[in-house]
Design a protein around this motif. Structure first.
Motif, short mmCIF file in Angstrom:
data_model
loop_
_atom_site.label_atom_id
_atom_site.label_comp_id
_atom_site.label_asym_id
_atom_site.label_seq_id
_atom_site.Cartn_x
_atom_site.Cartn_y
_atom_site.Cartn_z
N GLY A 7 0.72 -1.05 -0.20
CA GLY A 7 0.12 -0.14 0.05
C GLY A 7 0.91 1.25 -0.15
N GLY A 8 0.58 2.29 -0.78
CA GLY A 8 0.99 3.93 -0.46
C GLY A 8 2.60 3.30 -1.59
N PRO A 9 3.73 4.02 -1.16
CA PRO A 9 5.02 3.65 -1.19
C PRO A 9 5.75 1.68 -1.19
CG PRO A 9 4.90 4.62 0.96
CD PRO A 9 3.79 4.57 0.89
N THR A 10 4.78 1.34 -0.16
CA THR A 10 5.46 0.43 0.46
C THR A 10 5.22 -0.69 -0.05
OG1 THR A 10 4.85 1.42 2.75
CG2 THR A 10 5.35 -0.95 3.23
N LEU A 172 7.66 2.80 -9.81
CA LEU A 172 7.57 4.39 -10.26
C LEU A 172 6.78 5.01 -8.43
CD1 LEU A 172 7.74 5.91 -13.90
CD2 LEU A 172 9.68 4.54 -12.16
N PHE A 173 7.27 5.80 -7.86
CA PHE A 173 6.41 6.74 -6.85
C PHE A 173 5.45 7.67 -8.43
CE2 PHE A 173 8.78 5.35 -2.61
CZ PHE A 173 8.79 4.41 -3.17
N ALA A 174 4.49 7.46 -7.45
CA ALA A 174 3.50 8.36 -9.01
C ALA A 174 2.15 8.99 -8.19
CB ALA A 174 2.69 7.55 -9.79
N GLY A 175 1.34 8.76 -8.84
CA GLY A 175 -0.02 9.33 -7.95
C GLY A 175 -0.15 11.51 -8.58
N GLY A 176 0.64 12.14 -8.37
CA GLY A 176 0.92 13.57 -9.05
C GLY A 176 0.51 13.53 -7.22
N ALA A 177 1.13 13.80 -6.58
CA ALA A 177 1.00 14.30 -5.03
C ALA A 177 0.96 15.65 -5.14
CB ALA A 177 2.37 13.73 -3.91
N ARG A 178 0.01 16.56 -4.27
CA ARG A 178 0.00 17.60 -4.14
C ARG A 178 -0.30 18.49 -2.14
NH1 ARG A 178 -3.58 19.13 -9.78
NH2 ARG A 178 -1.74 17.78 -11.37
N THR A 179 0.24 19.68 -2.40
CA THR A 179 0.19 20.05 -0.89
C THR A 179 0.05 21.45 -1.39
OG1 THR A 179 1.99 20.21 0.23
CG2 THR A 179 1.18 17.85 0.22
N VAL A 180 -0.76 22.19 -0.46
CA VAL A 180 -0.94 23.04 0.32
C VAL A 180 1.00 24.15 0.22
CG1 VAL A 180 -3.52 24.04 0.12
CG2 VAL A 180 -1.73 24.04 1.95
N ARG A 181 1.10 23.70 0.54
CA ARG A 181 2.49 23.86 0.79
C ARG A 181 3.40 24.43 -0.42
NH1 ARG A 181 7.08 20.74 5.12
NH2 ARG A 181 8.68 22.93 5.20
N MET A 182 3.53 23.66 -1.14
CA MET A 182 4.07 23.78 -2.43
C MET A 182 3.74 24.37 -3.14
SD MET A 182 7.00 23.54 -1.92
CE MET A 182 7.82 23.27 -3.06
N HIS A 210 2.50 3.55 -4.86
CA HIS A 210 2.25 5.42 -3.88
C HIS A 210 1.24 6.89 -5.10
CE1 HIS A 210 3.04 7.66 -0.91
NE2 HIS A 210 4.05 8.33 -1.15
N THR A 211 0.33 5.81 -5.65
CA THR A 211 -0.65 5.90 -6.08
C THR A 211 -2.06 6.31 -5.60
OG1 THR A 211 -1.51 3.89 -6.69
CG2 THR A 211 0.42 5.56 -7.94
N GLU A 212 -2.33 6.02 -4.70
CA GLU A 212 -3.15 5.55 -3.88
C GLU A 212 -3.15 5.62 -2.08
OE1 GLU A 212 -3.24 2.83 -2.12
OE2 GLU A 212 -1.22 2.76 -3.49
N GLY A 213 -4.29 5.48 -1.45
CA GLY A 213 -3.88 5.85 0.34
C GLY A 213 -3.85 6.67 0.80
N TRP A 214 -4.05 7.96 0.02
CA TRP A 214 -3.95 9.61 1.28
C TRP A 214 -4.33 10.06 0.54
CZ3 TRP A 214 -0.17 10.36 5.51
CH2 TRP A 214 -0.02 8.93 5.75
N ALA A 215 -4.78 11.46 1.20
CA ALA A 215 -5.96 12.27 0.63
C ALA A 215 -4.87 13.17 -0.45
CB ALA A 215 -6.64 13.27 1.74
N HIS A 216 -3.72 13.69 -0.13
CA HIS A 216 -2.32 14.35 -1.15
C HIS A 216 -3.51 13.65 -2.30
CE1 HIS A 216 -0.25 12.52 1.13
NE2 HIS A 216 0.81 12.55 0.14
N PHE A 217 -3.19 12.43 -3.07
CA PHE A 217 -2.77 11.76 -4.23
C PHE A 217 -4.00 12.30 -4.93
CE2 PHE A 217 0.22 10.46 -2.20
CZ PHE A 217 1.79 9.91 -2.36
N PHE A 224 -3.42 5.61 -13.91
CA PHE A 224 -2.35 6.12 -14.00
C PHE A 224 -2.55 4.61 -15.71
CE2 PHE A 224 1.58 3.29 -14.29
CZ PHE A 224 2.83 4.44 -14.07
N ALA A 225 -3.17 3.64 -15.87
CA ALA A 225 -4.10 2.00 -16.23
C ALA A 225 -4.05 2.82 -17.59
CB ALA A 225 -4.63 1.53 -16.03
#
Length: 249
Positions: A7-10, A172-182, A210-217, A224-225
């Motif tokens: 799950g996630g990056p693991t 590949l760690f993907a998912g287009g992660a985004r946060t307000v900090r950046m 690392h494309t799922e499991g977190w709100a910032h992805f 991806f598919a």
């Protein structure tokens, strides 16, 4: 080479008779309060609990400063792992971590692990979000494997491909992660950027994590598919079912 996406990056994978684990994150769904009051939200727990993981020979830790890459349960696991490879900064913060500069190598029983550069966002992101590393694994009669870590730079992928290619496997760690900090900039590869990376890494089998499991992805496995299908690269894509070990094609 056999791999299980937890799950996630693991991800847990076997390589050259050793068991490797990427970015240990085993906490249940929860919220984490960050400095400044920001909140990171984990949406799903691990497919395999840390108690059922079994022995791990090597942890490949892209960075230690964000809960989605190293959480409390993952941190508690580290003392039981003989070899933990990460950034030089992580080595100053966590006992037992061996820090590697970019392009530095480490030998694991005849397996050469090379730390390769990664950029966790746009130019200058490392000053805000910290230094991140990826890894390349090589060995006699073994596939050349790239583990990207939280990298958002296709240009760095090109540098790595030029130095080590051709690759057989790329995680590949993907998912287009985004946060307000950046300010909403992508902190990991988008699906479209992963397609660019796949061309550079040919003929590697591409395994996204690392494309799922977190709100910032912002882009999940389905996106991806679809993007790989539109690029005509479905035959090089291997999507993993969480918790199920699979032979890398």
């Amino acid at each position: 080479m056999k791999i299980t996406h937890i799950g996630g990056p693991t991800a847990l994978f076997t390589y050259g008779g050793r068991t490797f684990l990427t970015d240990p994150a085993f906490d249940p769904p929860r919220e984490y309060t960050m400095p400044g009051g920001r909140v990171m939200t984990k949406l799903t727990g691990p497919a395999i609990p840390v108690a059922d993981l079994g022995p791990v020979d090597v942890v490949l830790l892209s960075h230690d400063e964000h809960y989605d890459n190293l959480d409390e349960s993952g941190r508690a696991l580290l003392p039981s792992v003989p070899t933990i490879l990460s950034t030089p900064g992580a080595a100053t913060r966590i006992a037992g971590v061996h820090g590697l500069d970019a392009w530095e190598t480490y030998d694991v029983d005849g397996i050469t692990v090379t730390a390769v550069p990664a950029l966790h966002g746009p130019e200058g992101a490392d000053a805000v979000l910290g230094v991140v590393t990826g890894f390349v694994l090589q060995g006699a009669d073994l596939p050349t494997v790239y583990v990207s870590g939280d990298n958002a730079s296709v240009e760095l992928v090109k540098q790595i491909a030029d130095r080590f290619g051709p690759f057989e496997v790329a995680i590949l760690f993907a998912g287009g992660a985004r946060t307000v900090r950046m300010d909403g900039a992508n902190l990991t590869l988008t699906s479209a950027e992963a397609v660019e990376a796949a061309h550079l890494l040919a003929p590697a089998t591409i395994i996204p994590v690392h494309t799922e499991g977190w709100a910032h992805f912002t882009e999940g496995p389905d996106q991806f598919a679809r993007t790989f299908a539109e690029a005509g690269l479905t035959d090089r894509l291997q999507l993993l079912e969480h918790g199920v070990a699979a032979e890398v094609r």
